[in-house]
Motif scaffolding. Structure first.
Motif, short mmCIF file in Angstrom:
data_model
loop_
_atom_site.label_atom_id
_atom_site.label_comp_id
_atom_site.label_asym_id
_atom_site.label_seq_id
_atom_site.Cartn_x
_atom_site.Cartn_y
_atom_site.Cartn_z
N VAL A 83 -33.54 25.90 19.07
CA VAL A 83 -33.58 26.39 20.45
C VAL A 83 -32.93 25.40 21.39
O VAL A 83 -32.36 25.75 22.41
N LEU A 84 -33.03 24.11 21.06
CA LEU A 84 -32.51 23.05 21.91
C LEU A 84 -31.38 22.30 21.22
O LEU A 84 -31.17 21.12 21.43
N LEU A 85 -30.61 23.00 20.38
CA LEU A 85 -29.63 22.32 19.53
C LEU A 85 -28.62 21.52 20.32
O LEU A 85 -28.23 20.42 19.93
N MET A 86 -28.18 22.05 21.47
CA MET A 86 -27.17 21.34 22.24
C MET A 86 -27.75 20.10 22.91
O MET A 86 -27.02 19.29 23.47
N THR A 87 -29.07 19.97 22.88
CA THR A 87 -29.67 18.80 23.49
C THR A 87 -30.52 18.00 22.54
O THR A 87 -30.71 16.80 22.72
N VAL A 88 -31.00 18.64 21.50
CA VAL A 88 -31.96 17.97 20.62
C VAL A 88 -31.66 18.24 19.17
O VAL A 88 -32.05 19.25 18.64
N PRO A 89 -30.95 17.37 18.46
CA PRO A 89 -30.79 17.50 17.04
C PRO A 89 -31.79 16.61 16.34
O PRO A 89 -32.23 15.64 16.90
N GLN B 165 -24.77 9.37 14.78
CA GLN B 165 -25.38 10.17 13.73
C GLN B 165 -25.88 11.51 14.26
O GLN B 165 -25.69 12.56 13.62
N VAL B 166 -26.51 11.46 15.41
CA VAL B 166 -27.05 12.69 15.99
C VAL B 166 -25.92 13.64 16.35
O VAL B 166 -25.98 14.84 16.10
N LYS B 167 -24.86 13.11 16.93
CA LYS B 167 -23.72 13.96 17.31
C LYS B 167 -23.06 14.57 16.09
O LYS B 167 -22.63 15.73 16.10
N LEU C 93 -23.49 23.13 14.42
CA LEU C 93 -22.82 24.16 15.20
C LEU C 93 -21.75 24.88 14.39
O LEU C 93 -21.55 26.09 14.52
N THR C 94 -21.05 24.14 13.54
CA THR C 94 -20.05 24.76 12.67
C THR C 94 -20.71 25.74 11.71
O THR C 94 -20.21 26.85 11.47
N LYS D 17 -17.89 25.50 23.66
CA LYS D 17 -18.42 24.80 24.83
C LYS D 17 -19.54 23.84 24.42
O LYS D 17 -19.63 22.72 24.95
N ALA D 18 -20.36 24.27 23.49
CA ALA D 18 -21.46 23.41 23.00
C ALA D 18 -20.90 22.17 22.32
O ALA D 18 -21.42 21.07 22.50
N LYS D 19 -19.82 22.32 21.56
CA LYS D 19 -19.21 21.17 20.90
C LYS D 19 -18.60 20.21 21.92
O LYS D 19 -18.68 18.98 21.76
N GLU D 20 -18.02 20.77 22.97
CA GLU D 20 -17.47 19.92 24.03
C GLU D 20 -18.58 19.14 24.73
O GLU D 20 -18.41 17.98 25.09
N GLN D 21 -19.72 19.79 24.92
CA GLN D 21 -20.84 19.15 25.60
C GLN D 21 -21.35 17.94 24.83
O GLN D 21 -21.83 16.96 25.43
N LEU D 22 -21.24 17.99 23.51
CA LEU D 22 -21.70 16.87 22.69
C LEU D 22 -21.03 15.56 23.08
O LEU D 22 -21.65 14.49 23.05
#
Length: 331
Positions: free
Chosen positions: A10-16, A192-194, A201-202, A236-241
């Motif tokens: 649910v929070l993948l773009m912020t919390v891996p 590592q998190v990124k 995401l892939t 967009k999510a990958k760019e945000q990383l």
């Protein structure tokens, strides 16, 4: 572990989230993960919270007040289940900016129904599915089982021996009583998190279920200018990383003498220096999960459905706010 991944997605773009072990801790931890994934019946619970600090520079007081609704979010669930007999009771609670609601999901063989918030009545999920089958876009599971397995493999695959510290044995207070556990602590760095996020995401970009559900949500948006394609969303999510800095990522697992993970916690903090107006400039996510009564026989008390306490899905328009209507019509 699958439940943990589902919550974090649910929070993948912020919390891996990822874990590992030291000396031969990596192998020991992986064994605990595999064994915990094989649990067929028992009880579990989870509590999570998310704190967002928005960039409000130049915004009106009214706009800031709207953002405050999402500033602090929290939730919990508790379940009792038996996978073999296809029985389960799942009690859920969500609090969004001070507005709390709960709903219960019941599974008794092939019969599935929910107890709705606000109205306090039950609704058979078969009714929701029949309604959806008459529409061009049929419902599907949010994420396929193959994708969940791939995410799980990514979760443990990124780990290295030095990522995990195996601490001293401690006695942990659990719903089963005092339990002796081995403690595994995993700390990951920003890179590592990124890497985990980008690979996840892939994997998600190839999931047809997720894509179909995403497109269904986009079709409901009244403002067409805010609609984006699934591919645009992933990109967009990958760019945000690249704009995020993971300031802290720590995961702790407590493994009992039988080799099951009985408690696990995640604490993540992310900073976004280039946050746009109205977007989060920092994010804090905490999660705690527990397992108990592992592989023991469970007792289920299912409510008896009657015409008086059951409603049809088309009655939602008259009885529930739009926020909850969309939630329970989505699958």
């Amino acid at each position: 572990m699958k439940r943990m991944i589902a919550l974090i997605m649910v929070l993948l773009m912020t919390v891996p989230a990822v874990t590992g072990c030291g000396s031969n801790s990596l192998g020991d931890y992986k064994k605990a993960v595999d064994k915990t994934d094989q649990i067929l019946k028992g009880q579990n619970s989870a509590e999570f919270s998310t704190s967002l600090d928005f960039n409000t520079e130049g915004m009106t007081a009214e706009a800031v007040n709207e953002l405050n609704y999402y500033k602090n979010m929290s939730g919990s669930f508790r379940s009792v289940y038996d996978s073999r007999s296809k029985q389960g009771i799942y009690r859920n609670y969500m609090n969004l900016g001070g507005l709390g609601f709960d709903f219960d999901l019941y599974e008794n063989g092939d019969e599935k129904f929910i107890k709705l918030p606000i109205v306090g009545k039950y609704m058979k999920l078969d009714d929701v599915l029949k309604e959806a089958e008459q529409s061009p876009q049929k419902p599907s599971e949010l994420i396929s089982e193959d994708t969940m397995k791939a995410l799980g493999a990514e979760w443990v695959g990124i780990l290295k021996q030095e990522d995990v510290f195996k601490g001293k044995d401690i006695v942990l207070t659990t719903p089963d009583g005092e339990v002796k556990t081995k403690v595994y602590t995993i700390t990951l760095n920003d890179a590592q998190v990124k890497s985990l996020e980008e690979n996840a995401l892939t994997i998600l970009s190839k999931d047809e279920n997720l894509k179909a559900n995403f497109e269904t949500v986009m079709e409901k948006k009244a403002d067409q200018t805010k609609r984006v394609s699934f591919e645009e969303f992933i990109n967009k999510a990958k760019e945000q990383l690249q704009e995020d800095t993971v300031e802290n990522f720590q995961y702790t697992a407590y493994v009992d003498i039988d080799g099951y993970i009985v408690n696990e916690t995640v604490d993540v903090k992310i900073r976004r220096d280039a946050a746009e107006q109205g977007k989060p400039k920092s994010i804090r996510f905490k999660l705690e999960m527990k397992n108990w009564d592992i592989n023991k026989d469970q007792k289920f008390e299912f409510p008896v459905l009657t015409d008086e306490n059951t409603m049809k899905s088309n009655d939602l328009d008259q009885t529930m706010p739009s926020l909850f209507k969309d939630l329970f019509r989505a699958r």
